[in-house]
Design an enzyme around this catalytic site. Sequence first.
Site, PDB file in Angstrom:
ATOM      1  N   CYS A 143     -64.419  44.630   2.762  1.00 59.38           N
ATOM      2  CA  CYS A 143     -64.424  45.731   3.732  1.00 59.38           C
ATOM      3  C   CYS A 143     -64.544  45.208   5.174  1.00 59.38           C
ATOM      4  O   CYS A 143     -63.603  44.594   5.660  1.00 59.38           O
ATOM      5  CB  CYS A 143     -65.512  46.730   3.363  1.00 59.38           C
ATOM      6  SG  CYS A 143     -65.172  48.358   4.045  1.00 59.38           S
ATOM      7  N   ILE A 167     -65.759  52.801   1.537  1.00 63.17           N
ATOM      8  CA  ILE A 167     -66.685  53.421   2.491  1.00 63.17           C
ATOM      9  C   ILE A 167     -66.161  53.136   3.903  1.00 63.17           C
ATOM     10  O   ILE A 167     -66.190  51.988   4.355  1.00 63.17           O
ATOM     11  CB  ILE A 167     -68.109  52.830   2.341  1.00 63.17           C
ATOM     12  CG1 ILE A 167     -68.616  52.998   0.909  1.00 63.17           C
ATOM     13  CG2 ILE A 167     -69.074  53.494   3.340  1.00 63.17           C
ATOM     14  CD1 ILE A 167     -69.909  52.240   0.616  1.00 63.17           C
ATOM     15  N   ARG A 168     -65.671  54.134   4.564  1.00 67.29           N
ATOM     16  CA  ARG A 168     -65.024  53.938   5.879  1.00 67.29           C
ATOM     17  C   ARG A 168     -64.164  52.669   5.841  1.00 67.29           C
ATOM     18  O   ARG A 168     -64.275  51.774   6.680  1.00 67.29           O
ATOM     19  CB  ARG A 168     -66.064  53.865   7.002  1.00 67.29           C
ATOM     20  CG  ARG A 168     -66.573  55.250   7.391  1.00 67.29           C
ATOM     21  CD  ARG A 168     -67.081  55.307   8.829  1.00 67.29           C
ATOM     22  NE  ARG A 168     -67.986  54.225   9.104  1.00 67.29           N
ATOM     23  CZ  ARG A 168     -67.886  53.410  10.150  1.00 67.29           C
ATOM     24  NH1 ARG A 168     -66.947  53.586  11.045  1.00 67.29           N
ATOM     25  NH2 ARG A 168     -68.752  52.437  10.329  1.00 67.29           N
ATOM     26  N   GLY A 190     -69.974  46.108   6.117  1.00 69.86           N
ATOM     27  CA  GLY A 190     -70.924  46.493   7.163  1.00 69.86           C
ATOM     28  C   GLY A 190     -70.127  47.080   8.300  1.00 69.86           C
ATOM     29  O   GLY A 190     -69.330  47.998   8.102  1.00 69.86           O
ATOM     30  N   GLU A 191     -70.290  46.511   9.475  1.00 65.33           N
ATOM     31  CA  GLU A 191     -69.557  46.989  10.650  1.00 65.33           C
ATOM     32  C   GLU A 191     -68.918  45.761  11.299  1.00 65.33           C
ATOM     33  O   GLU A 191     -69.623  44.897  11.825  1.00 65.33           O
ATOM     34  CB  GLU A 191     -70.539  47.702  11.587  1.00 65.33           C
ATOM     35  CG  GLU A 191     -69.921  48.257  12.830  1.00 65.33           C
ATOM     36  CD  GLU A 191     -68.773  49.218  12.542  1.00 65.33           C
ATOM     37  OE1 GLU A 191     -68.899  50.085  11.655  1.00 65.33           O
ATOM     38  OE2 GLU A 191     -67.730  49.074  13.195  1.00 65.33           O
ATOM     39  N   SER A 192     -67.591  45.702  11.264  1.00 62.71           N
ATOM     40  CA  SER A 192     -66.918  44.459  11.673  1.00 62.71           C
ATOM     41  C   SER A 192     -67.119  44.143  13.152  1.00 62.71           C
ATOM     42  O   SER A 192     -67.169  42.973  13.540  1.00 62.71           O
ATOM     43  CB  SER A 192     -65.428  44.514  11.335  1.00 62.71           C
ATOM     44  OG  SER A 192     -64.802  45.596  11.991  1.00 62.71           O
ATOM     45  N   GLU A 237     -69.311  44.474  -4.536  1.00 65.20           N
ATOM     46  CA  GLU A 237     -70.750  44.165  -4.605  1.00 65.20           C
ATOM     47  C   GLU A 237     -71.586  45.415  -4.861  1.00 65.20           C
ATOM     48  O   GLU A 237     -72.774  45.319  -5.150  1.00 65.20           O
ATOM     49  CB  GLU A 237     -71.215  43.456  -3.326  1.00 65.20           C
ATOM     50  CG  GLU A 237     -71.296  44.290  -2.055  1.00 65.20           C
ATOM     51  CD  GLU A 237     -69.947  44.494  -1.345  1.00 65.20           C
ATOM     52  OE1 GLU A 237     -68.883  44.261  -1.964  1.00 65.20           O
ATOM     53  OE2 GLU A 237     -69.961  44.923  -0.178  1.00 65.20           O
ATOM     54  N   ARG A 240     -58.418  49.876  10.652  1.00 64.86           N
ATOM     55  CA  ARG A 240     -59.817  50.213  10.355  1.00 64.86           C
ATOM     56  C   ARG A 240     -59.977  51.709  10.110  1.00 64.86           C
ATOM     57  O   ARG A 240     -59.244  52.527  10.637  1.00 64.86           O
ATOM     58  CB  ARG A 240     -60.718  49.803  11.522  1.00 64.86           C
ATOM     59  CG  ARG A 240     -60.784  48.304  11.706  1.00 64.86           C
ATOM     60  CD  ARG A 240     -61.655  47.929  12.880  1.00 64.86           C
ATOM     61  NE  ARG A 240     -62.995  48.435  12.735  1.00 64.86           N
ATOM     62  CZ  ARG A 240     -63.802  48.713  13.771  1.00 64.86           C
ATOM     63  NH1 ARG A 240     -63.379  48.544  15.001  1.00 64.86           N
ATOM     64  NH2 ARG A 240     -65.009  49.165  13.537  1.00 64.86           N
ATOM     65  N   HIS A 298     -65.685  47.592  -1.975  1.00 64.62           N
ATOM     66  CA  HIS A 298     -66.982  46.905  -2.108  1.00 64.62           C
ATOM     67  C   HIS A 298     -67.316  46.534  -3.557  1.00 64.62           C
ATOM     68  O   HIS A 298     -68.147  47.212  -4.175  1.00 64.62           O
ATOM     69  CB  HIS A 298     -68.095  47.833  -1.622  1.00 64.62           C
ATOM     70  CG  HIS A 298     -68.127  48.056  -0.165  1.00 64.62           C
ATOM     71  ND1 HIS A 298     -68.824  47.253   0.703  1.00 64.62           N
ATOM     72  CD2 HIS A 298     -67.555  49.009   0.589  1.00 64.62           C
ATOM     73  CE1 HIS A 298     -68.693  47.701   1.930  1.00 64.62           C
ATOM     74  NE2 HIS A 298     -67.919  48.762   1.893  1.00 64.62           N
TER      75      HIS A 298
HETATM   76  N1  GLN Z   1     -65.650  50.819   9.094  1.00 65.24           N
HETATM   77  C1  GLN Z   1     -66.209  49.511   9.091  1.00 65.24           C
HETATM   78  C2  GLN Z   1     -65.513  48.611  10.110  1.00 65.24           C
HETATM   79  O1  GLN Z   1     -64.572  49.010  10.690  1.00 65.24           O
HETATM   80  C3  GLN Z   1     -66.115  48.883   7.704  1.00 65.24           C
HETATM   81  C4  GLN Z   1     -66.947  49.686   6.733  1.00 65.24           C
HETATM   82  C5  GLN Z   1     -67.491  48.923   5.587  1.00 65.24           C
HETATM   83  O2  GLN Z   1     -67.614  47.694   5.586  1.00 65.24           O
HETATM   84  N2  GLN Z   1     -67.883  49.667   4.573  1.00 65.24           N
HETATM   85  O3  GLN Z   1     -65.903  47.518  10.301  1.00 65.24           O
END
Ligand code: GLN
Length: 196
Positions: free
Chosen positions: A77, A134-135, A46-48, A177, A103, A175
């Site tokens: 991630c 993914i990112r 997700g987004e940390s 999952e 990151r 990921h």
């Molecule tokens: N870019 C997100 C972060 O820095 C991580 C991306 C992801 O979980 N797919 O938290």
Amino acid sequence: MKVGVLALQGDFAEHLAILRRLGAEGVEVRLPSHLDDIEALIIPGGESTTIGKLAYAFDLLDPLRVFGQMRPIWGTCAGAIFLSRDTLEGQHLLGLMDITVERNAFGRQADSFESEIPVPVLENPETPFPAIFIRAPLIASVGPEVDILARLLNNDDSGIIVAAKQGHFLATSFHPELTGDDRFHRYFLSLMKRDL
Ligand code: GLN
């Protein structure tokens, strides 16, 4: 087996679906009391920064750190970032795993990619794992007690660390999952059984 999935933000539903398929009971974790009757925890992608802010707001940071002293935790991630010791970016982190991460190391959302990577600790190790980035972060450094589980080959062939384990902590910058391949989830459940 009761496995919690931190359900503050991110793709927790995908983890819950795989756990269910593997016959484990998946439990959404949003409050400290939800940690009481689970045996292990997964922190999703997700987004940390968002996961960290929500964990702070819901008073989950210290309960998660205490939980990690006794029970296995796996971060995928953003979850791996949240588990780490440092990102050099000043955000809420659990600091449970002796890894530092960089990151967004592979570029933006549009630069997402899939790569088949060898992971010798999984079942059928001769079959590479379909890793979806993914990112994604990369694992920039690991402490002396950390085992490197997988590397992504880069141009100079030195390999970028993308999966690591320290005792009952597991971090993957990709990921599992989001794939149909449940070998990483099986591996985590096996760590859990070893801990009981
Ligand atoms: N870019 C997100 C972060 O820095 C991580 C991306 C992801 O979980 N797919 O938290």
